[in-house]
Scaffold this active site. Sequence first.
Site, mmCIF file in Angstrom:
data_model
loop_
_atom_site.group_PDB
_atom_site.id
_atom_site.type_symbol
_atom_site.label_atom_id
_atom_site.label_comp_id
_atom_site.label_asym_id
_atom_site.label_seq_id
_atom_site.Cartn_x
_atom_site.Cartn_y
_atom_site.Cartn_z
ATOM 1 N N GLU A 176 29.937 35.753 37.411
ATOM 2 C CA GLU A 176 29.139 36.078 38.657
ATOM 3 C C GLU A 176 28.127 37.397 38.419
ATOM 4 O OE1 GLU A 176 31.239 37.835 42.955
ATOM 5 O OE2 GLU A 176 32.251 38.494 41.219
ATOM 6 N N PHE A 180 40.376 28.244 41.693
ATOM 7 C CA PHE A 180 40.098 26.790 40.675
ATOM 8 C C PHE A 180 39.970 25.754 41.421
ATOM 9 C CE2 PHE A 180 43.925 29.179 38.241
ATOM 10 C CZ PHE A 180 43.302 30.335 38.079
ATOM 11 N N HIS A 211 33.822 38.499 44.246
ATOM 12 C CA HIS A 211 35.414 37.930 43.478
ATOM 13 C C HIS A 211 35.244 39.274 42.344
ATOM 14 C CE1 HIS A 211 38.142 35.212 43.562
ATOM 15 N NE2 HIS A 211 37.946 34.966 42.565
ATOM 16 N N CYS A 244 41.504 30.802 44.792
ATOM 17 C CA CYS A 244 40.963 32.088 45.517
ATOM 18 C C CYS A 244 39.626 32.162 46.403
ATOM 19 C CB CYS A 244 40.745 32.496 44.686
ATOM 20 S SG CYS A 244 41.949 32.337 42.762
ATOM 21 N N HIS A 295 44.278 40.689 42.575
ATOM 22 C CA HIS A 295 44.353 39.937 43.170
ATOM 23 C C HIS A 295 44.672 39.572 44.036
ATOM 24 C CE1 HIS A 295 41.712 36.046 43.258
ATOM 25 N NE2 HIS A 295 41.946 35.544 42.318
ATOM 26 N N LYS A 326 39.247 44.820 43.965
ATOM 27 C CA LYS A 326 40.546 43.639 43.132
ATOM 28 C C LYS A 326 41.164 45.206 42.323
ATOM 29 C CE LYS A 326 39.835 38.676 43.902
ATOM 30 N NZ LYS A 326 38.258 38.996 44.957
#
Length: 418
Positions: free
Chosen positions: A318, A403, A307, A167, A344, A339
């Site tokens: 975050e 990831f 994010h 991502c 996402h 998002k």
Amino acid sequence: MRRVVITGIGLISPLGNDLESTWAGLLAGKSGAGPTTLFDTTDFATKFACEVKGWTETSARYFDKRELKHLDRFLQFGVAAGMMAVEDAGLGTKVPEAHQDRWGSYVGAGLSGVRTIEDTLAAAKVKGPRHGFSPYFVTDIITNEVPGMIAIRTGATGPNFSHVSACATGAHSIGEAMRTIRHGYADGMIAGGCEATITVLGVGGFNAMRAMSTRNDDPMHASRPFDNDRDGFVIGEGAGVLVLEELEYAKRRGARIYGELLGYAANCDAHHVAAPAPEHKGAQACFKLCLDDAKLDLTKVMYINAHGTSTDLNDKNETFAVKKVFGEHARKLAMSSTKSMTGHTLGAAGGIEAGITALAIARGVLPPTTNYTTPDPECDLDYVPNHAREVRVDYAMSNSFGFGGTNAAMIVARYNGD
């Protein structure tokens, strides 16, 4: 060090198939979520997604019928967004002929060709290996075919390859393109990310990880970053591609400048294959590196495009990382997650959100975090809740995590002609 500016933006998202419709959707707080139409979700835990709508009509502008018969959806999104960015930069469809070797393209995807793989495997089981495979199978699943096809269309013969980092893909692609220009390997770069994994394998895999929202009775309010009632991310698709140019090069050709890409950093948590490190220590280090790269005092940053995935660990970690790095200033800056509206978009997210961050600075409007109704005690910053906000911002940061523990951060600055 050579300065790098943003001169073109191409966006394809669940809110619209171009820059202006996507931007209008963001400012209106529009949700791109709805029941999944791209495959049968009868036996799936999640039955909704943020799909790109009306793509058949838009795709005809960029591909002929022969191409559309076989090109995977991620390829279509990435190439079309790249061409949109080139057009938006005032280049028409080709980079300057005299400087083709000084133009390149970095566009990646997190998971490429998933639908083509599914369809080909199904066909091969029925028709056998001799008749079930298309001659385009291999080229339709290779990630770097996106920048390759952009190069074929634009004539850009400079650096060309794909970054694949889950991502954070789009953000890494743009950041590394900035470095390529900074260090003199190119004068212009077409860079970003794309994704199209609203498929049996994509949704099935994320459902197995229990990472996705299952709010099937209310898809439009399912993506709710930083809200106490969040229950997972909503999968989206699309592409975000930018045109970056060395400042003096852009000025010589009279380019319109959205903003300056001032700083970039990338690092790794080295902690877990999927979960962020405790207190998001990797992100903290990444923010600091990015500020150092920009040579910017942290108090100058007034907006962060987070994010913000709408998952429990990401959102609170975050938030913690921002508070830890920015200290008291964290209470003075605004931070929103788009998002909440686009879902996402995985490998496309960093590209889409970098474009949104540049637009927020250039147009003086911050997009909101929608569906923010019940504050989480651990997420207690200004998330621009539910409504867009008109405000001048000179410096903004865009965050992307993926990831494997990979992190990226970029700083975009207002360009005033100096």
